[in-house]
Design a protein around this motif. Structure first.
Motif, PDB file in Angstrom:
ATOM      1  N   SER A  97       2.210  16.005 -41.297  1.00 27.62           N
ATOM      2  CA  SER A  97       2.759  15.873 -42.639  1.00 27.62           C
ATOM      3  C   SER A  97       1.625  16.035 -43.651  1.00 27.62           C
ATOM      4  O   SER A  97       0.963  17.043 -43.665  1.00 27.62           O
ATOM      5  N   VAL A  98       1.382  15.045 -44.463  1.00 26.22           N
ATOM      6  CA  VAL A  98       0.326  15.129 -45.471  1.00 26.22           C
ATOM      7  C   VAL A  98      -0.883  14.285 -45.107  1.00 26.22           C
ATOM      8  O   VAL A  98      -1.791  14.122 -45.925  1.00 26.22           O
ATOM      9  N   ARG A  99      -0.935  13.790 -43.891  1.00 24.88           N
ATOM     10  CA  ARG A  99      -2.004  12.880 -43.502  1.00 24.88           C
ATOM     11  C   ARG A  99      -2.971  13.526 -42.525  1.00 24.88           C
ATOM     12  O   ARG A  99      -2.581  14.340 -41.694  1.00 24.88           O
ATOM     13  N   ASP A 100      -4.225  13.130 -42.663  1.00 24.00           N
ATOM     14  CA  ASP A 100      -5.279  13.579 -41.767  1.00 24.00           C
ATOM     15  C   ASP A 100      -5.953  12.383 -41.124  1.00 24.00           C
ATOM     16  O   ASP A 100      -6.238  11.387 -41.799  1.00 24.00           O
ATOM     17  N   TYR A 101      -6.221  12.528 -39.853  1.00 21.46           N
ATOM     18  CA  TYR A 101      -6.905  11.485 -39.095  1.00 21.46           C
ATOM     19  C   TYR A 101      -8.104  12.112 -38.403  1.00 21.46           C
ATOM     20  O   TYR A 101      -7.995  13.202 -37.823  1.00 21.46           O
ATOM     21  N   TRP A 102      -9.238  11.420 -38.467  1.00 24.77           N
ATOM     22  CA  TRP A 102     -10.495  11.966 -37.949  1.00 24.77           C
ATOM     23  C   TRP A 102     -11.058  11.104 -36.834  1.00 24.77           C
ATOM     24  O   TRP A 102     -10.929   9.877 -36.848  1.00 24.77           O
ATOM     25  N   GLY A 103     -11.729  11.758 -35.917  1.00 25.47           N
ATOM     26  CA  GLY A 103     -12.495  11.055 -34.914  1.00 25.47           C
ATOM     27  C   GLY A 103     -13.875  10.715 -35.450  1.00 25.47           C
ATOM     28  O   GLY A 103     -14.235  11.046 -36.584  1.00 25.47           O
ATOM     29  N   GLN A 104     -14.654  10.076 -34.599  1.00 26.66           N
ATOM     30  CA  GLN A 104     -15.983   9.612 -35.015  1.00 26.66           C
ATOM     31  C   GLN A 104     -17.040  10.703 -34.891  1.00 26.66           C
ATOM     32  O   GLN A 104     -18.139  10.562 -35.415  1.00 26.66           O
ATOM     33  N   GLY A 105     -16.713  11.781 -34.216  1.00 24.50           N
ATOM     34  CA  GLY A 105     -17.637  12.895 -34.067  1.00 24.50           C
ATOM     35  C   GLY A 105     -18.428  12.838 -32.770  1.00 24.50           C
ATOM     36  O   GLY A 105     -18.673  11.757 -32.226  1.00 24.50           O
ATOM     37  N   THR A 106     -18.807  14.010 -32.290  1.00 22.94           N
ATOM     38  CA  THR A 106     -19.633  14.108 -31.093  1.00 22.94           C
ATOM     39  C   THR A 106     -20.729  15.153 -31.355  1.00 22.94           C
ATOM     40  O   THR A 106     -20.464  16.221 -31.892  1.00 22.94           O
ATOM     41  N   GLN A 107     -21.956  14.812 -30.987  1.00 25.08           N
ATOM     42  CA  GLN A 107     -23.096  15.675 -31.275  1.00 25.08           C
ATOM     43  C   GLN A 107     -23.193  16.799 -30.245  1.00 25.08           C
ATOM     44  O   GLN A 107     -23.135  16.556 -29.029  1.00 25.08           O
ATOM     45  N   VAL A 108     -23.354  18.004 -30.741  1.00 20.06           N
ATOM     46  CA  VAL A 108     -23.648  19.170 -29.896  1.00 20.06           C
ATOM     47  C   VAL A 108     -24.988  19.729 -30.347  1.00 20.06           C
ATOM     48  O   VAL A 108     -25.167  20.058 -31.517  1.00 20.06           O
ATOM     49  N   THR A 109     -25.924  19.804 -29.417  1.00 20.73           N
ATOM     50  CA  THR A 109     -27.248  20.336 -29.704  1.00 20.73           C
ATOM     51  C   THR A 109     -27.532  21.506 -28.782  1.00 20.73           C
ATOM     52  O   THR A 109     -27.448  21.358 -27.553  1.00 20.73           O
ATOM     53  N   VAL A 110     -27.836  22.649 -29.376  1.00 21.32           N
ATOM     54  CA  VAL A 110     -28.149  23.849 -28.601  1.00 21.32           C
ATOM     55  C   VAL A 110     -29.631  24.152 -28.802  1.00 21.32           C
ATOM     56  O   VAL A 110     -30.064  24.532 -29.889  1.00 21.32           O
ATOM     57  N   SER A 111     -30.375  23.953 -27.747  1.00 21.66           N
ATOM     58  CA  SER A 111     -31.834  24.096 -27.852  1.00 21.66           C
ATOM     59  C   SER A 111     -32.427  24.325 -26.482  1.00 21.66           C
ATOM     60  O   SER A 111     -31.934  23.825 -25.474  1.00 21.66           O
ATOM     61  N   SER A 112     -33.524  25.082 -26.470  1.00 19.38           N
ATOM     62  CA  SER A 112     -34.239  25.302 -25.216  1.00 19.38           C
ATOM     63  C   SER A 112     -35.376  24.291 -25.074  1.00 19.38           C
ATOM     64  O   SER A 112     -36.095  24.294 -24.083  1.00 19.38           O
TER      65      SER A 112
END
Length: 115
Positions: A100-115
């Motif tokens: 509908s008109v509502r948004d719900y968010w998670g807490q987030g998860t870190q993605v790191t791309v590095s050698s």
């Protein structure tokens, strides 16, 4: 209130793959539009991919051909398969549930791309 929880982030080398998962509560999950967003340090939060109830998908140009969003309504879960990862994919990835008109968010998860 819809609870949204992400998982699956981590450290990966360039060219590698990761799969993010996001579960959302609610008996009408199948009607939610689900989206993955990301935010890098000092930048705005941007849409990566979204999937509607139909399902129809939308992707940011920067991830087309590399990322795939899918959903499993039997598990109230949406996935983001990320292949051919690049250093500029490094960010906190957030899951969004839109109904509908509502948004719900998670807490987030870190993605790191590095050698």
């Amino acid at each position: 209130q819809v609870q949204v929880v992400e998982s699956g982030g981590g450290l990966v080398q360039p060219g590698g793959s990761l799969r993010l998962s996001c579960s959302a509560s609610g008996s009408i999950f199948r009607f939610y539009t689900m989206g993955w967003y990301r935010q890098a340090p000092g930048k705005e939060r941007d849409l990566v991919a979204s999937i509607t109830a139909d399902p129809r998908t939308i992707y940011a140009d920067s991830v087309k051909g590399r990322f795939t969003i899918t959903r499993d309504n039997t598990k109230n879960t949406v996935y983001l398969q990320m292949n051919s990862l690049r250093p500029d994919d490094t960010a906190v990835y957030y899951c969004n549930a839109h109904i509908s008109v509502r948004d719900y968010w998670g807490q987030g998860t870190q993605v790191t791309v590095s050698s």
